[in-house]
Write a protein that holds these residues in place. Structure first.
Motif, PDB file in Angstrom:
ATOM      1  N   THR A 197       2.634   1.602  -3.450  1.00 44.33           N
ATOM      2  CA  THR A 197       1.651   2.290  -4.489  1.00 44.33           C
ATOM      3  C   THR A 197       1.333   3.649  -4.360  1.00 44.33           C
ATOM      4  OG1 THR A 197       0.525  -0.045  -4.330  1.00 44.33           O
ATOM      5  CG2 THR A 197      -0.385   1.348  -5.742  1.00 44.33           C
ATOM      6  N   VAL A 198       1.275   3.656  -2.917  1.00 43.04           N
ATOM      7  CA  VAL A 198       0.459   5.130  -2.632  1.00 43.04           C
ATOM      8  C   VAL A 198       1.881   6.606  -2.764  1.00 43.04           C
ATOM      9  CG1 VAL A 198      -0.166   6.637  -1.319  1.00 43.04           C
ATOM     10  CG2 VAL A 198      -0.992   4.838  -1.273  1.00 43.04           C
TER      11      VAL A 198
ATOM     12  N   MET B  90       6.880   3.032  -8.771  1.00 39.48           N
ATOM     13  CA  MET B  90       6.684   1.650  -7.588  1.00 39.48           C
ATOM     14  C   MET B  90       7.486   1.122  -7.056  1.00 39.48           C
ATOM     15  SD  MET B  90       3.116   0.648  -8.559  1.00 39.48           S
ATOM     16  CE  MET B  90       3.280  -0.740  -6.946  1.00 39.48           C
TER      17      MET B  90
ATOM     18  N   ALA C 284       0.323  -1.362  -0.047  1.00 42.05           N
ATOM     19  CA  ALA C 284       0.276  -0.226   0.099  1.00 42.05           C
ATOM     20  C   ALA C 284       0.467   1.189  -0.002  1.00 42.05           C
ATOM     21  CB  ALA C 284      -0.579  -0.173   0.866  1.00 42.05           C
TER      22      ALA C 284
END
Lengths: 281, 281, 281, 281
Positions: B171-172, B194, B168
């Motif tokens: 990705t963010v 990423m 997470a």
């Protein structure tokens, strides 16, 4: 060190004992000063080698520095011969930890007569500074380092298993990235790719060789995640081992009045009932 | 290994038993030598693959190295067939850990007839060396690695939670840095960003892609601080788990009443059914 | 989740309860399938955003991918409105953890009408996948992550002190290296130098900016040694905290027969005397 | 802080006491506001220095920022003089932790009249922010940081041994890589090679200098593996020390008989002299 190389009392060569006390011992006034001067001379000779390795200084003062280095080497050679002469068992000294280091500290300069550049290995003299622990009578330091080293030795079997697994990971990922990226992206051979895999998995990440294809970056990501996961392993092994070593600082004495067991090793009275604890045996 | 694949005594084919003892066993003189030669040949064949991957050597000696590799492959194929022939349950061996690795070590060369480059995967043979643990009778090593692996397995659930959180974060932050820096500074797509986020958060830091705008550097700083904070997590999980494993000494006694196996070594009664445990032998 | 948003029984709108069970619950057949499809659609929509960010794909299929993303956004918007409609307390849901994430997952596409590029933030939808823990009924995972998070929370005060010390180190070393190296070697301002100091002290080491003067390299060496020393701090804090949490797995039951205290939490009989242990209260 | 510098009650200069309460104390309304304003002004002055270091801003607004910095410096100088004036023992304050930091925060601007660039060291003011712990009455934070620092101090002897070993490794590997790679591959001198060895062994890996010959890469691999192994050491030392500190809960009771201070919180009798300890208040 005296315990190892002390000349037998029936040798009767008084000067030999006196020199031994100066060179090996550090209880007499002369012995202390000899050691302090020795450390300073070692540091100085290492500094000379460091400066000599700098290109501009080598060009301008190289000749001078070389002469200084030879003076140091002559001094150290004389010191080494004296050490051999005054100990009872010269061969035993020569094969001891400090004896080997003393010899290694001499060799580079003599080798430099045969091989150009060998004189820079004179910095190996820095290892002689480890003698500082003996000199400063810092038994505590020796104890500290023995705790550190014992923990390492206790866990060597686990670390050997770990290193074999690392070797397998590096070889396999090195071969895969070599196939995926290929020589045109810097991965010119499997050994080089293994070097890259090692640099990546240990999180060093020089960045001199990096994957550029999407597939290569996916392989690299998997390798890095693996490395991130297993960086925990040596730390975990060592910490667990060290924690066990430190815990043993509590001794096994039992209070004769109340039976309480977990006493600190420097306790004289039971902290639960106040009665005196027996001496440690 | 004998326990798994030993031919039944009523098979009566004497030569089969004899070959089994040589190939699988390591108690007889012949069996020991077979294993030592095998390890050396494996290492040699891996070295040949490594050398063949170096461009200049491939050009000058590639043909020779390929022939050598084929000789090795033929030998390993014969060995694999013999192993299948002498075990009682060939399919069970083929699906076992070592059986799968032995097959995987053969495939690359045969695949190289179809796909150019596949021969470099012959380095997968390095995995066969793990057999060294069996050969050297080093049960202790197997025990050591089982402690390491058990600790990893015990904490896999925590590590899965941790990896999901990592995904997470990557990705963010990958999306944010892609918007902030953009393709003109090397962040050509979110997947690449990423990859950069993963390389940064794990402290690898190749430096092939780096933020150049002030805002991008602030985002990178936040990501790195986050990474520095959470590097503690896998280490912490693993160390705590390992420390627990080491502290508790489980022995191998089995409860005769209920069959429960994981008893602490200072236990006198089974903690599951309460019946007395036998003395340690 | 049912505990939070369940419609009161006296509401009597049967269809509302039915839809609630499908959308929020995961006990019914329909509820389970809804959740599985939801996860897949989320993953798909994240993948679409990832692919759209790749330049060549954006040029060739950008229009199509944008349309697909709008379809997903419409679906998610309808889902969000339904969720708001069927819960008893819509505002409470909107402010809950999952409610906020659901809204954040919608916004980027609508914002992209105003700000070009905002659509890439649609990858924030990846956070919705955290719902997987609820869906799979994996209470254990929630427990695992709560141990990890509790340990982090317990040590937050120590980590705050640590971060303040880090900030001071980074600012001071950033200013020093800026003076020593200066803009001509890439250290164009103190903020940039602080970014470099952060990258160095955390052992990331991108290498985009590096000291080139001898004095600068000495400053860098000191900073790196400091960083190498203090990398131990967060790991140490977290591991010690986590070890304490894990140790508590032993429960506080005392054997009524012999008084032995350190029972594993799944023990039924005392391992010292074999008598039955009382149920955990 | 009041305990240290409080003016004696028989001094009778009422205004001095009043100002002391504002400047040093944080119990009165005025004292609280003074501290809050002080922190904000410090942060502002650090920000001014940061912005001034950015080339473009320096060119356009450098004159203005310099004037602002001088206003701040004047204010801080007046504050420092007031502090010296109102404490009973000015010299004791001047040599105290906060006194030294306050002086260091002033010097850079005055030095900038003599040495160009010194004004950027004004960011050292950031250290004054550590006073925030005092201001927020966060005794707990002081306790937290004392646990962290005590653990560091307890393990300093081990860390000293570790650093000496590191120095030896870096020197030896620096000399070897210098001989292997040489000036033509960026390893221009042994000191630079030692810098590279430090950067590599700590897993920072800038990548500004990297080995390119096969032999150099083998040496680098050995160094990195060594570094990967010994990264466990400081973490292990610190974690084990911290875990011990956290496990044992020492309280602040002092033995009334012998004055021994470091009692465990569940102790009833002094472990040094055996006399009963008073109840915890």
């Amino acid at each position: 060190m005296a315990r190892f190389y002390s000349p037998s009392p029936n040798e009767n060569s008084k000067w030999k004992i006196k020199i031994f006390d100066i060179v090996f011992g550090n209880d007499t006034h002369a012995g202390k000063w000899f050691d302090i001067v020795l450390i300073l001379v070692i540091l100085l000779s290492v500094l000379v080698a460091l400066f000599d390795s700098i290109g501009t200084i080598h060009l301008s003062h190289g000749r001078l520095l070389l002469q200084i280095e030879w003076v140091f080497t002559t001094l150290f050679t004389i010191e080494y011969i004296i050490r051999l002469a005054v100990v009872k068992q010269p061969f035993r000294f020569a094969r001891s930890f400090y004896g080997v280091i003393d010899l290694f500290a001499l060799l580079p300069m003599y080798l430099s007569l045969l091989f150009i550049g060998a004189q820079y290995l004179a910095v190996l003299r820095v290892l002689r500074i480890l003698r500082i622990f003996e000199i400063l009578h810092l038994r505590r330091y020796t104890k500290e380092s023995s705790v550190l080293i014992n923990s390492l030795l206790n866990s060597w079997r686990k670390i050997f298993v770990f290193l074999l697994a690392m070797l397998a990971i590096i070889t396999v990922f090195g071969a895969i990235i070599f196939l995926v990226e290929g020589p045109e992206h810097g991965f010119t051979s499997i050994p080089i790719s293994m070097y890259w895999a090692l640099v990546s998995v240990t999180t060093v990440g020089f960045g001199d060789i990096t994957p550029v294809t999407p597939l290569g970056q996916i392989v690299a990501s998997m390798l890095i995640l693996l490395g991130y996961g297993i960086i925990a392993v040596p730390t975990g092994i060592y910490t667990a081992e060290l924690a066990t070593s430190l815990r043993r600082n509590y001794d096994s004495r039992v209070c004769e009045s109340c039976g309480y067991k977990s006493h600190e090793s420097n306790a004289k009275y039971c902290m639960k009932c106040g009665s005196e604890l027996s001496e440690k045996s």
